[in-house]
Design a protein around this motif. Structure first.
Motif, PDB file in Angstrom:
ATOM      1  N   UNK A 203      -9.580  44.260 -39.837  1.00 40.30           N
ATOM      2  CA  UNK A 203      -8.681  44.925 -40.784  1.00 40.30           C
ATOM      3  C   UNK A 203      -9.382  45.136 -42.114  1.00 40.30           C
ATOM      4  N   UNK A 204      -8.982  46.199 -42.804  1.00 41.63           N
ATOM      5  CA  UNK A 204      -9.401  46.394 -44.182  1.00 41.63           C
ATOM      6  C   UNK A 204      -8.474  45.581 -45.080  1.00 41.63           C
ATOM      7  N   UNK A 205      -9.014  45.031 -46.145  1.00 38.42           N
ATOM      8  CA  UNK A 205      -8.196  44.254 -47.078  1.00 38.42           C
ATOM      9  C   UNK A 205      -7.232  45.198 -47.798  1.00 38.42           C
ATOM     10  N   UNK A 206      -6.172  44.670 -48.418  1.00 37.25           N
ATOM     11  CA  UNK A 206      -5.217  45.521 -49.127  1.00 37.25           C
ATOM     12  C   UNK A 206      -5.920  46.428 -50.147  1.00 37.25           C
ATOM     13  N   UNK A 207      -5.516  47.691 -50.147  1.00 38.14           N
ATOM     14  CA  UNK A 207      -6.086  48.651 -51.075  1.00 38.14           C
ATOM     15  C   UNK A 207      -7.366  49.309 -50.602  1.00 38.14           C
ATOM     16  N   UNK A 208      -7.886  48.894 -49.456  1.00 35.80           N
ATOM     17  CA  UNK A 208      -9.144  49.438 -48.943  1.00 35.80           C
ATOM     18  C   UNK A 208      -8.878  50.452 -47.832  1.00 35.80           C
ATOM     19  N   UNK A 209      -9.407  51.665 -47.981  1.00 37.21           N
ATOM     20  CA  UNK A 209      -9.108  52.729 -47.016  1.00 37.21           C
ATOM     21  C   UNK A 209     -10.313  53.125 -46.166  1.00 37.21           C
ATOM     22  N   UNK A 210     -11.488  52.572 -46.420  1.00 31.92           N
ATOM     23  CA  UNK A 210     -12.686  52.954 -45.669  1.00 31.92           C
ATOM     24  C   UNK A 210     -12.747  52.184 -44.352  1.00 31.92           C
ATOM     25  N   UNK A 211     -12.489  52.862 -43.259  1.00 33.43           N
ATOM     26  CA  UNK A 211     -12.391  52.184 -41.962  1.00 33.43           C
ATOM     27  C   UNK A 211     -13.565  52.435 -41.018  1.00 33.43           C
ATOM     28  N   UNK A 212     -14.427  53.406 -41.301  1.00 32.67           N
ATOM     29  CA  UNK A 212     -15.454  53.796 -40.335  1.00 32.67           C
ATOM     30  C   UNK A 212     -16.333  52.625 -39.875  1.00 32.67           C
ATOM     31  N   UNK A 213     -16.837  51.775 -40.780  1.00 32.91           N
ATOM     32  CA  UNK A 213     -17.660  50.659 -40.297  1.00 32.91           C
ATOM     33  C   UNK A 213     -16.903  49.734 -39.348  1.00 32.91           C
ATOM     34  N   UNK A 214     -15.608  49.527 -39.604  1.00 34.09           N
ATOM     35  CA  UNK A 214     -14.817  48.706 -38.680  1.00 34.09           C
ATOM     36  C   UNK A 214     -14.628  49.416 -37.350  1.00 34.09           C
ATOM     37  N   UNK A 215     -14.494  50.741 -37.367  1.00 35.62           N
ATOM     38  CA  UNK A 215     -14.405  51.502 -36.118  1.00 35.62           C
ATOM     39  C   UNK A 215     -15.667  51.276 -35.284  1.00 35.62           C
ATOM     40  N   UNK A 216     -16.821  51.284 -35.947  1.00 38.36           N
ATOM     41  CA  UNK A 216     -18.085  51.070 -35.237  1.00 38.36           C
ATOM     42  C   UNK A 216     -18.141  49.666 -34.643  1.00 38.36           C
ATOM     43  N   UNK A 217     -17.717  48.674 -35.421  1.00 36.03           N
ATOM     44  CA  UNK A 217     -17.729  47.299 -34.918  1.00 36.03           C
ATOM     45  C   UNK A 217     -16.747  47.134 -33.764  1.00 36.03           C
ATOM     46  N   UNK A 218     -15.565  47.723 -33.879  1.00 37.32           N
ATOM     47  CA  UNK A 218     -14.586  47.639 -32.795  1.00 37.32           C
ATOM     48  C   UNK A 218     -15.128  48.269 -31.520  1.00 37.32           C
ATOM     49  N   UNK A 219     -15.785  49.425 -31.648  1.00 31.44           N
ATOM     50  CA  UNK A 219     -16.352  50.087 -30.481  1.00 31.44           C
ATOM     51  C   UNK A 219     -17.475  49.260 -29.872  1.00 31.44           C
ATOM     52  N   UNK A 220     -18.315  48.663 -30.717  1.00 34.37           N
ATOM     53  CA  UNK A 220     -19.427  47.852 -30.209  1.00 34.37           C
ATOM     54  C   UNK A 220     -18.930  46.611 -29.475  1.00 34.37           C
ATOM     55  N   UNK A 221     -17.881  45.985 -29.994  1.00 30.94           N
ATOM     56  CA  UNK A 221     -17.301  44.826 -29.312  1.00 30.94           C
ATOM     57  C   UNK A 221     -16.697  45.233 -27.969  1.00 30.94           C
ATOM     58  N   UNK A 222     -15.963  46.331 -27.972  1.00 27.81           N
ATOM     59  CA  UNK A 222     -15.348  46.803 -26.728  1.00 27.81           C
ATOM     60  C   UNK A 222     -16.403  47.184 -25.712  1.00 27.81           C
ATOM     61  N   UNK A 223     -17.501  47.787 -26.174  1.00 30.98           N
ATOM     62  CA  UNK A 223     -18.607  48.160 -25.293  1.00 30.98           C
ATOM     63  C   UNK A 223     -19.146  46.937 -24.557  1.00 30.98           C
ATOM     64  N   UNK A 224     -19.067  45.778 -25.206  1.00 35.89           N
ATOM     65  CA  UNK A 224     -19.572  44.535 -24.617  1.00 35.89           C
ATOM     66  C   UNK A 224     -18.485  43.749 -23.890  1.00 35.89           C
ATOM     67  N   UNK A 225     -17.329  44.375 -23.714  1.00 34.60           N
ATOM     68  CA  UNK A 225     -16.259  43.724 -22.976  1.00 34.60           C
ATOM     69  C   UNK A 225     -15.506  42.679 -23.764  1.00 34.60           C
ATOM     70  N   UNK A 226     -15.603  42.701 -25.082  1.00 34.98           N
ATOM     71  CA  UNK A 226     -14.921  41.726 -25.925  1.00 34.98           C
ATOM     72  C   UNK A 226     -13.694  42.374 -26.548  1.00 34.98           C
TER      73      UNK A 226
END
Length: 328
Positions: A203-226
């Motif tokens: 999650x982004x902390x309150x007031x933070x709208x930049x999500x792309x790096x978290x999208x990349x991390x979420x995709x990388x984790x899912x790619x590894x079955x996590x």
């Protein structure tokens, strides 16, 4: 230049597309719609492009980027006459990949060739090519390398461009960002429900709208079955606390782009949360992610420097026992 590019039989369609900075589907479209295919047809379905064929496509690319309608550009490219460049100079200007700071191009330095092709497609607002080039980069290099060496440098160059141009190119950043999110989500297969009990909450902390790096991390984790739960931008503090209580995640990644949004008290509060029966209570591993956490670190909380490091920390934690027993 790779050995394949010295092949006397010519280049493949994919190699030609990379050389031009367009999507392979664009090259095929120019062939099918405008007859700009190879002069010599070989057996089999894999076409080879000679130096003459490529020169014709380079003229086509230059003309279309200069604003010449595709059908007319194809005619001029086939003719190969010097007058085609003169016509291009009189055509309505489109953003072109100039190298100077005062031009409309993006400064990418010695970045991978894929960055430059992706930047050119983004400047043209060529959505199909952006999509194809992102997918090709992830397929060829893997998600983590594509993010670090192709996607991130291009996004940073786009950001620098609109910041230095009075926000003139905001539409380019929006289009590129939207397609990056789509490419990341397509690249990672869905983890079947119930396949793994340990989860990561992002999650982004309150007031933070930049999500792309978290999208990349979420995709990388899912790619590894996590399995991962992604809550996106500006997660309210109370909602974050409730999500942690309800799901009991093994690890939590909190993204802050700027120091003004990085809340150390919130990170420490979440890290101190516990659940489970008396004598075997557990708490999550909390990662402080993003440049907003720069400076004095939050005691006891790791701050990975990038996607690869964050992924390594999470993989290690989840494969072991991230939800450590609390000795109290």
């Amino acid at each position: 230049m790779s050995s394949s590019e010295h092949d006397p039989a010519g280049l493949s369609t994919g190699a030609v597309a990379r050389r031009l900075g367009v999507a392979p589907t664009t090259v095929r479209s120019w062939d099918q719609r405008y007859g700009l295919g190879p002069d010599v047809h070989t057996r089999g379905k894999h076409r080879r492009w000679t130096a003459t064929d490529i020169a014709r496509l380079e003229r086509m690319s230059a003309l279309t980027m200069a604003g010449v309608p595709p059908a007319e550009a194809a005619r001029l490219a086939r003719d190969g006459r010097p007058s085609d460049m003169a016509l291009a100079a009189r055509a309505p200007a489109r953003p072109a990949p100039a190298r100077s700071p005062s031009g409309t191009g993006l400064r990418l330095g010695d970045a991978r060739r894929e960055c430059k092709g992706l930047a050119r497609a983004a400047l043209r607002l060529d959505a199909a090519s952006v999509d194809d080039l992102l997918t090709a980069a992830i397929d060829e290099y893997g998600l983590v390398t594509a993010w670090q060496e192709v996607i991130t440098p291009t996004l940073q160059a786009v950001g620098r461009k609109w910041e230095s141009s009075g926000e003139k190119y905001v539409e380019v950043e929006h289009l590129l960002s939207w397609h990056v999110v789509g490419a990341l989500r397509r690249s990672a297969p869905r983890v079947p429900s119930g396949q793994a009990a340990a989860t990561t909450l992002l999650a982004c902390v309150p007031g933070e709208i930049h999500t792309l790096p978290l999208e990349a991390l979420a995709a990388a984790l899912t790619e590894r079955g996590l399995p991962v739960r992604m809550f996106g931008a500006a997660m309210p503090a109370e909602a974050l606390v409730q999500a942690v209580r309800r799901t009991g995640p093994a690890a939590i990644g909190l993204w802050a782009q700027s120091r003004s949004t990085a809340s150390r008290p919130l990170a420490q509060h979440v890290a101190a949360m516990t659940w489970g029966v008396r004598g075997a209570r557990r708490h999550p591993l909390v990662l402080t992610l993003g440049p907003g956490w720069a400076g004095p670190s939050v005691p006891g909380l790791p701050r990975p420097s990038g996607l690869a490091e964050a992924l390594a920390v999470l993989e290690t934690a989840i494969s072991g026992d991230a939800r450590r027993p609390v000795t109290r």
